[in-house]
Design a protein around this motif. Structure first.
Motif, PDB file in Angstrom:
ATOM      1  N   LEU A 184     -12.582 -26.807 -46.261  1.00  0.00           N
ATOM      2  CA  LEU A 184     -12.580 -25.348 -46.438  1.00  0.00           C
ATOM      3  C   LEU A 184     -11.765 -24.950 -47.668  1.00  0.00           C
ATOM      4  CD1 LEU A 184     -11.987 -24.116 -42.772  1.00  0.00           C
ATOM      5  CD2 LEU A 184     -14.102 -23.896 -44.104  1.00  0.00           C
ATOM      6  N   PRO A 185     -12.354 -24.115 -48.536  1.00  0.00           N
ATOM      7  CA  PRO A 185     -11.595 -23.671 -49.705  1.00  0.00           C
ATOM      8  C   PRO A 185     -10.462 -22.707 -49.327  1.00  0.00           C
ATOM      9  CG  PRO A 185     -13.751 -22.618 -49.634  1.00  0.00           C
ATOM     10  CD  PRO A 185     -13.740 -23.633 -48.526  1.00  0.00           C
ATOM     11  N   GLU A 186      -9.521 -22.521 -50.253  1.00  0.00           N
ATOM     12  CA  GLU A 186      -8.336 -21.675 -50.053  1.00  0.00           C
ATOM     13  C   GLU A 186      -8.669 -20.294 -49.512  1.00  0.00           C
ATOM     14  OE1 GLU A 186      -4.972 -21.693 -49.738  1.00  0.00           O
ATOM     15  OE2 GLU A 186      -5.563 -23.804 -49.898  1.00  0.00           O
ATOM     16  N   ASP A 187      -9.723 -19.679 -50.047  1.00  0.00           N
ATOM     17  CA  ASP A 187     -10.012 -18.283 -49.698  1.00  0.00           C
ATOM     18  C   ASP A 187     -10.826 -18.160 -48.407  1.00  0.00           C
ATOM     19  OD1 ASP A 187     -12.279 -19.385 -50.763  1.00  0.00           O
ATOM     20  OD2 ASP A 187     -12.845 -17.604 -51.931  1.00  0.00           O
ATOM     21  N   ARG A 188     -11.018 -19.257 -47.725  1.00  0.00           N
ATOM     22  CA  ARG A 188     -11.765 -19.199 -46.451  1.00  0.00           C
ATOM     23  C   ARG A 188     -10.958 -19.815 -45.327  1.00  0.00           C
ATOM     24  NH1 ARG A 188     -17.145 -17.866 -46.152  1.00  0.00           N
ATOM     25  NH2 ARG A 188     -17.928 -17.093 -48.131  1.00  0.00           N
ATOM     26  N   ARG A 189      -9.706 -19.421 -45.284  1.00  0.00           N
ATOM     27  CA  ARG A 189      -8.836 -20.030 -44.276  1.00  0.00           C
ATOM     28  C   ARG A 189      -8.150 -18.984 -43.403  1.00  0.00           C
ATOM     29  NH1 ARG A 189      -7.162 -25.172 -44.364  1.00  0.00           N
ATOM     30  NH2 ARG A 189      -8.572 -26.517 -45.503  1.00  0.00           N
ATOM     31  N   SER A 190      -8.672 -17.750 -43.432  1.00  0.00           N
ATOM     32  CA  SER A 190      -8.089 -16.694 -42.589  1.00  0.00           C
ATOM     33  C   SER A 190      -9.032 -16.372 -41.442  1.00  0.00           C
ATOM     34  CB  SER A 190      -7.824 -15.439 -43.420  1.00  0.00           C
ATOM     35  OG  SER A 190      -6.786 -15.692 -44.331  1.00  0.00           O
ATOM     36  N   VAL A 191      -8.453 -16.197 -40.279  1.00  0.00           N
ATOM     37  CA  VAL A 191      -9.204 -16.075 -39.036  1.00  0.00           C
ATOM     38  C   VAL A 191      -8.585 -14.964 -38.190  1.00  0.00           C
ATOM     39  CG1 VAL A 191      -9.738 -17.312 -36.904  1.00  0.00           C
ATOM     40  CG2 VAL A 191      -9.628 -18.568 -39.067  1.00  0.00           C
ATOM     41  N   VAL A 192      -9.430 -14.242 -37.459  1.00  0.00           N
ATOM     42  CA  VAL A 192      -8.909 -13.262 -36.503  1.00  0.00           C
ATOM     43  C   VAL A 192      -9.304 -13.678 -35.083  1.00  0.00           C
ATOM     44  CG1 VAL A 192      -8.962 -10.840 -35.759  1.00  0.00           C
ATOM     45  CG2 VAL A 192      -9.013 -11.408 -38.202  1.00  0.00           C
ATOM     46  N   THR A 193      -8.338 -13.665 -34.182  1.00  0.00           N
ATOM     47  CA  THR A 193      -8.610 -13.959 -32.771  1.00  0.00           C
ATOM     48  C   THR A 193      -7.992 -12.868 -31.902  1.00  0.00           C
ATOM     49  OG1 THR A 193      -6.608 -15.298 -32.677  1.00  0.00           O
ATOM     50  CG2 THR A 193      -8.676 -16.477 -33.029  1.00  0.00           C
ATOM     51  N   SER A 194      -8.166 -12.977 -30.590  1.00  0.00           N
ATOM     52  CA  SER A 194      -7.696 -11.922 -29.672  1.00  0.00           C
ATOM     53  C   SER A 194      -6.178 -11.856 -29.581  1.00  0.00           C
ATOM     54  CB  SER A 194      -8.255 -12.150 -28.267  1.00  0.00           C
ATOM     55  OG  SER A 194      -9.655 -12.094 -28.283  1.00  0.00           O
ATOM     56  N   HIS A 195      -5.548 -13.007 -29.313  1.00  0.00           N
ATOM     57  CA  HIS A 195      -4.083 -13.006 -29.209  1.00  0.00           C
ATOM     58  C   HIS A 195      -3.519 -14.205 -29.971  1.00  0.00           C
ATOM     59  CE1 HIS A 195      -4.255 -16.143 -26.120  1.00  0.00           C
ATOM     60  NE2 HIS A 195      -2.951 -16.085 -25.934  1.00  0.00           N
ATOM     61  N   ASP A 196      -2.219 -14.176 -30.212  1.00  0.00           N
ATOM     62  CA  ASP A 196      -1.581 -15.169 -31.083  1.00  0.00           C
ATOM     63  C   ASP A 196      -1.440 -16.531 -30.399  1.00  0.00           C
ATOM     64  OD1 ASP A 196      -1.169 -13.937 -33.547  1.00  0.00           O
ATOM     65  OD2 ASP A 196       0.590 -12.854 -32.814  1.00  0.00           O
ATOM     66  N   ALA A 197      -2.564 -17.186 -30.137  1.00  0.00           N
ATOM     67  CA  ALA A 197      -2.521 -18.457 -29.420  1.00  0.00           C
ATOM     68  C   ALA A 197      -2.574 -19.646 -30.368  1.00  0.00           C
ATOM     69  CB  ALA A 197      -3.681 -18.548 -28.437  1.00  0.00           C
ATOM     70  N   PHE A 198      -2.815 -19.389 -31.663  1.00  0.00           N
ATOM     71  CA  PHE A 198      -3.123 -20.491 -32.568  1.00  0.00           C
ATOM     72  C   PHE A 198      -2.058 -20.733 -33.633  1.00  0.00           C
ATOM     73  CE2 PHE A 198      -7.074 -19.125 -30.649  1.00  0.00           C
ATOM     74  CZ  PHE A 198      -7.651 -20.336 -30.285  1.00  0.00           C
ATOM     75  N   GLY A 199      -0.815 -20.360 -33.319  1.00  0.00           N
ATOM     76  CA  GLY A 199       0.267 -20.551 -34.281  1.00  0.00           C
ATOM     77  C   GLY A 199       0.466 -22.020 -34.654  1.00  0.00           C
ATOM     78  N   TYR A 200       0.411 -22.896 -33.654  1.00  0.00           N
ATOM     79  CA  TYR A 200       0.606 -24.330 -33.911  1.00  0.00           C
ATOM     80  C   TYR A 200      -0.580 -24.900 -34.673  1.00  0.00           C
ATOM     81  CZ  TYR A 200       4.460 -24.202 -30.583  1.00  0.00           C
ATOM     82  OH  TYR A 200       5.634 -23.910 -29.948  1.00  0.00           O
ATOM     83  N   PHE A 201      -1.766 -24.449 -34.304  1.00  0.00           N
ATOM     84  CA  PHE A 201      -2.986 -24.892 -34.984  1.00  0.00           C
ATOM     85  C   PHE A 201      -2.924 -24.477 -36.453  1.00  0.00           C
ATOM     86  CE2 PHE A 201      -7.422 -24.983 -36.141  1.00  0.00           C
ATOM     87  CZ  PHE A 201      -7.981 -25.981 -35.346  1.00  0.00           C
ATOM     88  N   ALA A 202      -2.555 -23.219 -36.681  1.00  0.00           N
ATOM     89  CA  ALA A 202      -2.489 -22.679 -38.042  1.00  0.00           C
ATOM     90  C   ALA A 202      -1.475 -23.437 -38.887  1.00  0.00           C
ATOM     91  CB  ALA A 202      -2.126 -21.201 -37.990  1.00  0.00           C
ATOM     92  N   ALA A 203      -0.302 -23.684 -38.295  1.00  0.00           N
ATOM     93  CA  ALA A 203       0.756 -24.360 -39.044  1.00  0.00           C
ATOM     94  C   ALA A 203       0.356 -25.803 -39.373  1.00  0.00           C
ATOM     95  CB  ALA A 203       2.055 -24.345 -38.242  1.00  0.00           C
ATOM     96  N   ALA A 204      -0.297 -26.458 -38.431  1.00  0.00           N
ATOM     97  CA  ALA A 204      -0.644 -27.870 -38.634  1.00  0.00           C
ATOM     98  C   ALA A 204      -1.794 -28.035 -39.614  1.00  0.00           C
ATOM     99  CB  ALA A 204      -1.001 -28.509 -37.293  1.00  0.00           C
ATOM    100  N   ARG A 250     -14.389  -7.434 -25.780  1.00  0.00           N
ATOM    101  CA  ARG A 250     -14.729  -6.074 -26.223  1.00  0.00           C
ATOM    102  C   ARG A 250     -13.958  -5.638 -27.471  1.00  0.00           C
ATOM    103  NH1 ARG A 250     -13.726  -2.703 -21.639  1.00  0.00           N
ATOM    104  NH2 ARG A 250     -14.897  -4.320 -20.548  1.00  0.00           N
ATOM    105  N   LEU A 251     -12.620  -5.824 -27.450  1.00  0.00           N
ATOM    106  CA  LEU A 251     -11.796  -5.363 -28.574  1.00  0.00           C
ATOM    107  C   LEU A 251     -12.188  -6.087 -29.870  1.00  0.00           C
ATOM    108  CD1 LEU A 251      -9.431  -3.742 -29.711  1.00  0.00           C
ATOM    109  CD2 LEU A 251      -7.901  -5.570 -28.959  1.00  0.00           C
ATOM    110  N   LEU A 252     -12.409  -7.386 -29.763  1.00  0.00           N
ATOM    111  CA  LEU A 252     -12.759  -8.166 -30.961  1.00  0.00           C
ATOM    112  C   LEU A 252     -14.128  -7.779 -31.510  1.00  0.00           C
ATOM    113  CD1 LEU A 252     -11.410 -10.660 -32.521  1.00  0.00           C
ATOM    114  CD2 LEU A 252     -10.186  -9.573 -30.657  1.00  0.00           C
ATOM    115  N   GLU A 253     -15.049  -7.465 -30.604  1.00  0.00           N
ATOM    116  CA  GLU A 253     -16.379  -7.031 -31.048  1.00  0.00           C
ATOM    117  C   GLU A 253     -16.278  -5.700 -31.779  1.00  0.00           C
ATOM    118  OE1 GLU A 253     -18.840  -9.446 -27.580  1.00  0.00           O
ATOM    119  OE2 GLU A 253     -18.453  -7.315 -27.323  1.00  0.00           O
ATOM    120  N   GLN A 254     -15.398  -4.843 -31.266  1.00  0.00           N
ATOM    121  CA  GLN A 254     -15.177  -3.540 -31.909  1.00  0.00           C
ATOM    122  C   GLN A 254     -14.556  -3.742 -33.302  1.00  0.00           C
ATOM    123  OE1 GLN A 254     -12.144  -1.214 -29.928  1.00  0.00           O
ATOM    124  NE2 GLN A 254     -11.886   0.023 -31.787  1.00  0.00           N
ATOM    125  N   ILE A 255     -13.581  -4.640 -33.374  1.00  0.00           N
ATOM    126  CA  ILE A 255     -12.925  -4.916 -34.661  1.00  0.00           C
ATOM    127  C   ILE A 255     -13.924  -5.493 -35.658  1.00  0.00           C
ATOM    128  CG2 ILE A 255     -11.248  -6.469 -35.768  1.00  0.00           C
ATOM    129  CD1 ILE A 255      -9.452  -5.992 -33.260  1.00  0.00           C
TER     130      ILE A 255
END
Ligand SMILES: [Zn+2]
Length: 300
Positions: A184-204, A250-255
């Motif tokens: 994945l290139p630099e500019d395609r590494r941002s993701v939105v999810t429902s709650h902050d469950a992926f902090g470890y995934f993101a850091a690793a 629902r909230l994520l679909e709205q976002i």
């Protein structure tokens, strides 16, 4: 003379029967607090344990409300496996109510919890979702194995074999993950999810995760938070948002609709899918998440 020769022979016959005696023993009664941890405990314990998982597939461990039946299950358990790092806020009361006096095995023992950003609601000031990094899963497996070996020394070799098999599978997946997400290139590494469950995934794995809800699903996202997030999605040109299996989409679909991003699929955050689903085990879950993230982020 004949008798002297026979005696050791009888002993050998008796010893050969011993495994039968152990196989007839009741399996160890193990309880795990949630599905991801339960899957790991089962992978190591195999047939030697009888496992009950409290928070099942697609269910939210943050806001779980233990039942009287859970208290009974815990009361009868030989071992209780927990995530720790403040994930199971309801656990202490449950253990107290059950009168359980046995061993509580904390699977994250030895893992340094990621500190939380200021401002979000937090438990103990660290992020509990440590399983979202495959490197941490190795620690979970080691802790689970050691605890089972201590409780059931007769099964020690079996647990060691199961551990080694599992660690090997983890290593293969880790390699696969690095290769896939590495594309994945630099500019395609941002993701939105429902709650902050992926902090470890993101850091690793060098991704950036944004979420309207904080670290704990107990906290509702405010209209202000949501508006700010939509702004950020537009400003950073984030193309995909992901729903989570144990949170209403629902909230994520709205976002997604309001920001112009697409829903890239479902990520498994805090719970597995049912056994016949796409994320029925921890390893399948991580593989599914990696593939889902990659497909959505790589798409033009
Ligand atoms: Zn969570």
């Amino acid at each position: 003379m004949f008798h002297q020769w026979l005696r050791p022979c009888l002993l050998v016959v008796l010893l050969a029967w011993l495994p039968w005696v152990h196989a007839e023993e009741a399996p160890l009664k193990a309880v795990a607090t949630f599905s991801i941890l339960g899957d790991m405990v089962k992978a190591i314990g195999g047939e030697r344990i009888q496992l009950t998982t409290l928070v099942g597939a697609d269910s939210d461990g943050h806001v779980y409300q233990p039942t009287p039946a859970d208290a009974k299950t815990v009361a009868q358990a030989d071992m209780l496996f927990v995530n720790g790092l403040g994930f199971e806020g309801w656990l202490e009361r449950l253990v107290e109510a059950s009168g359980y006096k046995g061993k509580v095995v904390t699977a994250t023992e030895g893992i340094t919890g990621l500190p939380l950003d200021g401002g979000s609601h937090q438990h103990e000031g660290v992020d509990p979702h440590a399983w979202q990094n495959l490197a941490n899963a190795k620690t979970y497996i080691q802790n689970i194995t050691r605890a089972l070996q201590d409780a059931d020394p007769v099964g020690s070799a079996v647990y060691a074999i199961n551990r080694d098999t599992y660690l090997q599978q983890l290593a293969v997946l880790e390699q696969q993950l690095a290769e896939t997400l590495g594309k994945l290139p630099e500019d395609r590494r941002s993701v939105v999810t429902s709650h902050d469950a992926f902090g470890y995934f993101a850091a690793a794995y060098q991704l950036k995760f944004l979420a309207p809800q904080g670290i704990n699903t107990e906290t509702e996202a405010t209209a202000k938070d949501v508006a700010a997030l939509i702004e950020q999605i537009r400003a950073e040109k984030i193309t995909a948002v992901f729903v989570e299996n144990m949170v209403s989409p629902r909230l994520l679909e709205q976002i997604a609709a309001e920001s112009g991003a697409t829903v890239g699929g479902t990520l498994y955050a805090d719970a597995l899918s049912p056994a016949d689903g796409v994320a029925g085990t921890y390893l399948a879950m991580m593989e599914h998440n990696i593939e889902t993230l990659y497909q959505a982020l790589a798409a033009k």
